[in-house]
Scaffold this motif. Structure first.
Motif, PDB file in Angstrom:
ATOM      1  N   GLU A  60      42.476  40.370  47.534  1.00 16.41           N
ATOM      2  CA  GLU A  60      41.395  40.037  46.602  1.00 16.41           C
ATOM      3  C   GLU A  60      41.829  38.902  45.684  1.00 16.41           C
ATOM      4  N   THR A  61      40.880  38.053  45.350  1.00 23.14           N
ATOM      5  CA  THR A  61      41.067  37.082  44.272  1.00 23.14           C
ATOM      6  C   THR A  61      40.338  37.608  43.046  1.00 23.14           C
ATOM      7  N   ILE A  62      41.078  37.768  41.952  1.00 21.70           N
ATOM      8  CA  ILE A  62      40.536  38.343  40.721  1.00 21.70           C
ATOM      9  C   ILE A  62      40.466  37.247  39.663  1.00 21.70           C
ATOM     10  N   ARG A  63      39.255  36.937  39.240  1.00 24.13           N
ATOM     11  CA  ARG A  63      39.049  35.923  38.204  1.00 24.13           C
ATOM     12  C   ARG A  63      38.922  36.626  36.854  1.00 24.13           C
ATOM     13  N   ILE A  64      39.797  36.279  35.914  1.00 23.17           N
ATOM     14  CA  ILE A  64      39.697  36.808  34.555  1.00 23.17           C
ATOM     15  C   ILE A  64      38.865  35.841  33.725  1.00 23.17           C
ATOM     16  N   ASN A  65      37.803  36.350  33.128  1.00 21.15           N
ATOM     17  CA  ASN A  65      36.915  35.527  32.297  1.00 21.15           C
ATOM     18  C   ASN A  65      37.059  35.971  30.843  1.00 21.15           C
ATOM     19  N   GLY A  66      37.685  35.117  30.029  1.00 22.00           N
ATOM     20  CA  GLY A  66      37.924  35.442  28.635  1.00 22.00           C
ATOM     21  C   GLY A  66      39.330  35.976  28.416  1.00 22.00           C
ATOM     22  N   ILE A  67      39.669  36.242  27.172  1.00 22.88           N
ATOM     23  CA  ILE A  67      40.967  36.801  26.819  1.00 22.88           C
ATOM     24  C   ILE A  67      40.835  38.314  26.726  1.00 22.88           C
ATOM     25  N   LEU A  68      41.564  39.031  27.564  1.00 22.88           N
ATOM     26  CA  LEU A  68      41.492  40.488  27.617  1.00 22.88           C
ATOM     27  C   LEU A  68      42.567  41.083  26.712  1.00 22.88           C
ATOM     28  N   GLN A  69      42.174  41.973  25.836  1.00 23.15           N
ATOM     29  CA  GLN A  69      43.115  42.679  24.968  1.00 23.15           C
ATOM     30  C   GLN A  69      43.679  43.874  25.724  1.00 23.15           C
ATOM     31  N   GLY A  70      45.030  43.950  25.803  1.00 24.24           N
ATOM     32  CA  GLY A  70      45.629  45.054  26.531  1.00 24.24           C
ATOM     33  C   GLY A  70      46.908  45.519  25.883  1.00 24.24           C
ATOM     34  N   SER A  71      47.553  46.483  26.522  1.00 28.01           N
ATOM     35  CA  SER A  71      48.877  46.945  26.109  1.00 28.01           C
ATOM     36  C   SER A  71      49.599  47.440  27.346  1.00 28.01           C
ATOM     37  N   GLY A  72      50.921  47.349  27.333  1.00 28.06           N
ATOM     38  CA  GLY A  72      51.661  47.670  28.531  1.00 28.06           C
ATOM     39  C   GLY A  72      51.413  46.628  29.609  1.00 28.06           C
ATOM     40  N   GLN A  73      51.491  47.046  30.860  1.00 23.37           N
ATOM     41  CA  GLN A  73      51.334  46.106  31.970  1.00 23.37           C
ATOM     42  C   GLN A  73      50.358  46.636  33.018  1.00 23.37           C
ATOM     43  N   VAL A  74      49.663  45.707  33.636  1.00 28.09           N
ATOM     44  CA  VAL A  74      48.819  46.002  34.792  1.00 28.09           C
ATOM     45  C   VAL A  74      49.659  45.823  36.050  1.00 28.09           C
ATOM     46  N   GLN A  75      49.702  46.862  36.886  1.00 27.28           N
ATOM     47  CA  GLN A  75      50.409  46.770  38.160  1.00 27.28           C
ATOM     48  C   GLN A  75      49.549  46.009  39.160  1.00 27.28           C
ATOM     49  N   VAL A  76      50.130  44.989  39.777  1.00 25.70           N
ATOM     50  CA  VAL A  76      49.426  44.148  40.744  1.00 25.70           C
ATOM     51  C   VAL A  76      49.952  44.478  42.137  1.00 25.70           C
ATOM     52  N   ARG A  77      49.055  44.875  43.031  1.00 23.48           N
ATOM     53  CA  ARG A  77      49.452  45.250  44.381  1.00 23.48           C
ATOM     54  C   ARG A  77      49.503  44.031  45.294  1.00 23.48           C
ATOM     55  N   ASN A  78      49.833  44.293  46.565  1.00 28.62           N
ATOM     56  CA  ASN A  78      49.962  43.238  47.567  1.00 28.62           C
ATOM     57  C   ASN A  78      48.709  42.370  47.680  1.00 28.62           C
ATOM     58  N   ASP A  79      48.939  41.109  48.067  1.00 29.80           N
ATOM     59  CA  ASP A  79      47.866  40.219  48.511  1.00 29.80           C
ATOM     60  C   ASP A  79      46.800  40.018  47.439  1.00 29.80           C
ATOM     61  N   LYS A  80      47.242  39.634  46.265  1.00 25.03           N
ATOM     62  CA  LYS A  80      46.323  39.391  45.156  1.00 25.03           C
ATOM     63  C   LYS A  80      46.541  37.998  44.576  1.00 25.03           C
ATOM     64  N   THR A  81      45.436  37.363  44.210  1.00 27.02           N
ATOM     65  CA  THR A  81      45.465  36.177  43.359  1.00 27.02           C
ATOM     66  C   THR A  81      44.761  36.542  42.065  1.00 27.02           C
ATOM     67  N   ILE A  82      45.441  36.312  40.938  1.00 30.14           N
ATOM     68  CA  ILE A  82      44.827  36.515  39.632  1.00 30.14           C
ATOM     69  C   ILE A  82      44.767  35.162  38.949  1.00 30.14           C
TER      70      ILE A  82
END
Length: 310
Positions: A60-82
């Motif tokens: 999957e290609t994941i497009r982030i639109n805007g600044i996302l407020q988070g904490s910790g980390q997002v685990q990214v699996r195989n075969d991804k474009t962010i």
């Protein structure tokens, strides 16, 4: 034709970079790095949505639109474009983690103030391309308030870090996490750093244990430490610009064994001396690349690194 246009863009700081240009360096080897090209494209606007999409088992290609407020980390699996939308999309407060997964591309993101964690962690991962991002925190807090900005550990391989703006941080980019991890890391940790701007930093730009790193055509300025080779690492440092860096290149201190470095065709202005105790044998990277004239590096990197160029 694409390769010729990319070389032209690298040599001419006013030239636009191709949005579909692929990586250069170690991320091109052993089958290359394609990210989520084989799958659909989705757009996310919340931290929760990003976690869901990054955790899917399909490309999957994941497009982030805007600044996302988070904490910790997002685990990214195989075969991804962010990838960020426009010049001002990304994450603040948290980061991304590629751990035990492969074939990931991270581009055009602003990732800031990752409290208690790394902005980007690459751990036991292969084929990762980190390109055209801006990564930063501050040095007003304690040295351990944030962790790294790009840390590459646990025998990761085939990684390229290119055209990023990396600034205002203590522990910047660590390759190989511990002196005692040679059993896992020796023969791995193959990383290319090219055309990044490193500034207002304390250390680890980068710091390399055990691995093999090619550091070329980067612009380092107003930093305490520069490239650090440790624990037998082989590092080739060529065609970079160092301005107001106290120790641009060193192969000693902070580890129980020194590393190796080859220094060639770099520019130094207002810098202290290098501290190279052992000259390395890594002089010929196993991939094609174009080394820009050192006189053009600072302008090209300043104009074209970071977000908003792809």
């Amino acid at each position: 034709m694409k390769a010729l246009l990319l070389v032209a863009a690298m040599l001419n700081p006013a030239a636009p970079l191709l949005a579909d240009a692929g990586p250069i360096g170690y991320a091109t080897l052993a089958g290359g790095t394609t990210g989520g090209a084989a799958g659909p494209t989705v757009t996310v606007t919340t931290w929760a949505q990003l976690k869901t999409e990054a955790g899917k088992k399909t490309p999957e290609t994941i497009r982030i639109n805007g600044i996302l407020q988070g904490s910790g980390q997002v685990q990214v699996r195989n075969d991804k474009t962010i990838v960020g939308v426009g010049a001002n999309s990304g994450i603040t407060g948290g980061g991304l983690k590629i751990s035990h997964y492969d074939n990931v591309i991270i581009r055009n993101l602003k990732i800031s103030f990752p409290v208690g964690t790394d902005a980007i962690t690459v751990q036991d991962a292969q084929h990762v391309w980190i390109d055209h991002n801006e990564l930063w925190s501050d040095r007003a807090h304690d040295i351990d308030y944030y962790d790294g900005l790009v840390d590459i550990t646990h025998a990761s391989d085939w990684v390229t870090v290119s055209w990023n703006k990396i600034h205002d941080h203590w522990k910047t980019s660590l390759v190989g996490h511990d002196d005692d991890n040679g059993g896992e890391d020796t023969g791995h940790l193959t990383v290319t750093y090219h055309h990044n701007e490193f500034y207002n930093l304390d250390a680890r730009t980068p710091s390399v244990r055990f691995g093999t790193a090619h550091v070329f055509n980067n612009y380092f300025h107003n930093n305490v430490n520069g490239v650090h080779s440790r624990m037998g690492a082989q590092v080739l440092v060529e065609g970079n610009v160092f301005t107001n860096v106290q120790t641009p290149i060193k192969t000693t201190t902070l580890s129980v064994a020194d590393g190796y470095a080859v220094e060639r065709n770099n520019s130094y202005t207002g810098c202290g001396p290098n501290n190279i105790t052992r000259t390395g044998s890594f002089t010929n990277p196993p991939y094609a690349y174009t080394l820009d004239p050192v006189s053009s590096v600072a302008a090209a990197v300043t104009a074209n690194a970071g977000t908003g160029h792809i």
